[in-house]
Enzyme design. Sequence first.
Site, PDB file in Angstrom:
ATOM      1  N   ASN A  72       0.829  -1.195   0.000  1.00  0.00           N
ATOM      2  CA  ASN A  72       0.000   0.000   0.000  1.00  0.00           C
ATOM      3  C   ASN A  72       0.871   1.257   0.000  1.00  0.00           C
ATOM      4  O   ASN A  72       1.082   1.876  -1.042  1.00  0.00           O
ATOM      5  CB  ASN A  72      -0.945  -0.066   1.209  1.00  0.00           C
ATOM      6  CG  ASN A  72      -1.981   1.022   1.191  1.00  0.00           C
ATOM      7  OD1 ASN A  72      -1.863   1.988   0.442  1.00  0.00           O
ATOM      8  ND2 ASN A  72      -3.015   0.893   1.994  1.00  0.00           N
ATOM      9  N   ASP A  73       1.442   1.608   1.151  1.00  0.00           N
ATOM     10  CA  ASP A  73       2.233   2.854   1.262  1.00  0.00           C
ATOM     11  C   ASP A  73       3.327   2.950   0.203  1.00  0.00           C
ATOM     12  O   ASP A  73       3.585   4.032  -0.331  1.00  0.00           O
ATOM     13  CB  ASP A  73       2.924   2.925   2.631  1.00  0.00           C
ATOM     14  CG  ASP A  73       1.939   3.131   3.753  1.00  0.00           C
ATOM     15  OD1 ASP A  73       0.787   3.499   3.462  1.00  0.00           O
ATOM     16  OD2 ASP A  73       2.319   2.913   4.917  1.00  0.00           O
ATOM     17  N   VAL A  74       3.964   1.805  -0.067  1.00  0.00           N
ATOM     18  CA  VAL A  74       5.129   1.851  -0.970  1.00  0.00           C
ATOM     19  C   VAL A  74       4.728   2.092  -2.422  1.00  0.00           C
ATOM     20  O   VAL A  74       5.574   2.175  -3.295  1.00  0.00           O
ATOM     21  CB  VAL A  74       5.982   0.565  -0.845  1.00  0.00           C
ATOM     22  CG1 VAL A  74       6.537   0.419   0.544  1.00  0.00           C
ATOM     23  CG2 VAL A  74       5.198  -0.671  -1.265  1.00  0.00           C
TER      24      VAL A  74
END
Length: 600
Positions: free
Chosen positions: A527-529
């Site tokens: 997600n974040d990456v």
Amino acid sequence: MTTELEIGLYIFMLAGFLGYHLITRVPPLLHTPLMSATNAIAGISLVGSLVVAGADYGPVSTILGFIAVTCSSTNVVGGFLITDRMLKMFKKSDEEAALQSRAQVGRRILVASAILVACLIAFLYWSPQTGEVNGSTVQGKLPTEVLKYSYIVSAALFILGMKGLSSPKYARRGMHAAAFGMLMAVVGTLFHPEIVNYKWIIVGFIIGSIVGGTMGLRIPMTAVPQRTALSHSLGALAACLVGVSEYFRHHGELSKVVMTPLGFEVVVGGLTFTGSLMAAAKLQGLLPGHPITYRGQNVFNLGLLGVIIASLIYLVVMPPAPTLFYVMVGLAFVFGLLLVIPIGAADMPVVIALLNSYGGLADASMGFVLMNKIQIITGSLDGTSGFLLSLLMCRAMNRSAVNVLFGAFGKIKKEEEGAAVEAKGSVRTIAPDELVALIDGIRSVIIVPGYGMAVAQAQYGVAELAKVLMKRGIDVKYAIHPVAGRMPGHMNVLLAEANVPYDQLYEMEQINPYFGGADMALVVGANDVTNPAAKYNKNSPLYGMPILEVEQAKSIVVLKRSLRPGFSGVENELYYNPKCMMLFGDAKESLNKLFAALKS
Ligand code: NAP
């Protein structure tokens, strides 16, 4: 300042410098094995513990030494075993058979060298000669020579071991060399002239080996961070206890030169012990993973640290103050707990790397107290490695170490969460059979694994899917972000466990140019990456963090259970991209459904 101390300081600095150079060469792929390898090497506190447990220093020292031997051998045995387990998994596509025959040759060399060393030691033991150790003349055996040469060879082997970690090809061989170095250091120490009784050494070693061996062989790869934390705590406790034993034995009558490292050893060892225990408990879910904060927390913690430092300075000036000494040790234990309480479980890998570094410093201090150069070298190597690794992690997350330690990130995240979840358009979904139709038309795919893959234990499904796609002539690459998952190199270890050859894994800088030409980016639990806001949204907590440029691919498919944010608590606008399709559900289950659809 004595000459011995000067030499020790030079060794400490040079080893740190060497460690820095060796560790900067370790690829992100091997960061998790690096953590457990340095952890195993930090078990060198065993060397000092053996002397305290076996010498005739009185019952208190023997008991403390026995506990220290047990803790350190847990570290050594468990650390080397789990590192070897991990490194065994890393192979290239065409390397398996070659690796196996190489490993067999390596094993034979190891056994032959062990026999050779045993014969040499036996010969030296029965040679009627005289030697001198720490000022005492010893007759009938050759302890000085055995100790001196075994430590020199061990130091060289530890350095070779760290050097091996610069490539997965040589990493295992390097770690075998380091393990052999540890064996030599331990065997050499058994010849220490002050050791008169081996009973407690043997008992401690057996207990430590059973506990460490079970942990090293049984623990699943996903639990490596908590095992490492637990192991740090034991190593640090060993260092702290040896320091306490030395203070007790001399009734505080110590010179300033000895009291300074001793004070440092017990304080850093004490706070690393409780801090690491806390980190392990948070990661294992035994304690709440969210940051526990209260008003004035940072001020209180800094105040407590001030009291500890003031006590340490007082003790250096006036060493015989036992009450103050033991209160200071107690406060160090409390400080370790308070230091980790406000940090969320997700930030624990940074904390563990930092505590690894503290553990190394405690070991090096023990080396100064006992004037043991091998401990100074390994302590310095370990200290540098942990410090560097935590800085690398912080940089890859675009956060400062201060923010990790004092920012209570998870807490802020929760408060912002409500505001963050706000739709920015429509989200497209895709069913497994539709995905099959999409796959029929593609020639290349980049798989982006993330924390969700670890949670779902979907690495085997991912590897299986990659094989199916490759059989269809589709080019498959894996994109590995340096902080995907929850520990450095997390994805590499999981994919290696599922037999994915490491030459298919591409680091962020290598893979980003490929996204533009890829027909599909398949995001599995990441997600974040992948959040494009990190590139341009200055208000986003992720702003500045380099990301995998998934949005450049011609189509994007994301496997996750919902639109919920990941670690940072920031909504991912990738999901609103018209090219993006969500396959909602647990990643492992979604992959199973996809296989079923592919078959039918
Ligand atoms: P992430 O941003 O934390 O997102 C993981 C996603 O996995 C979640 O959004 C979750 O979404 C999904 N998920 C959870 N369980 C799942 C399941 N069973 N099946 C499918 N999906 C599942 O993970 P990431 O992209 O890997 O990024 C890592 C983050 O951790 C970064 O922010 C990094 O800075 C931080 N971090 C990393 C390290 C390190 O050393 N690697 C250390 C500390 C912090 P759903 O709930 O919707 O399924």
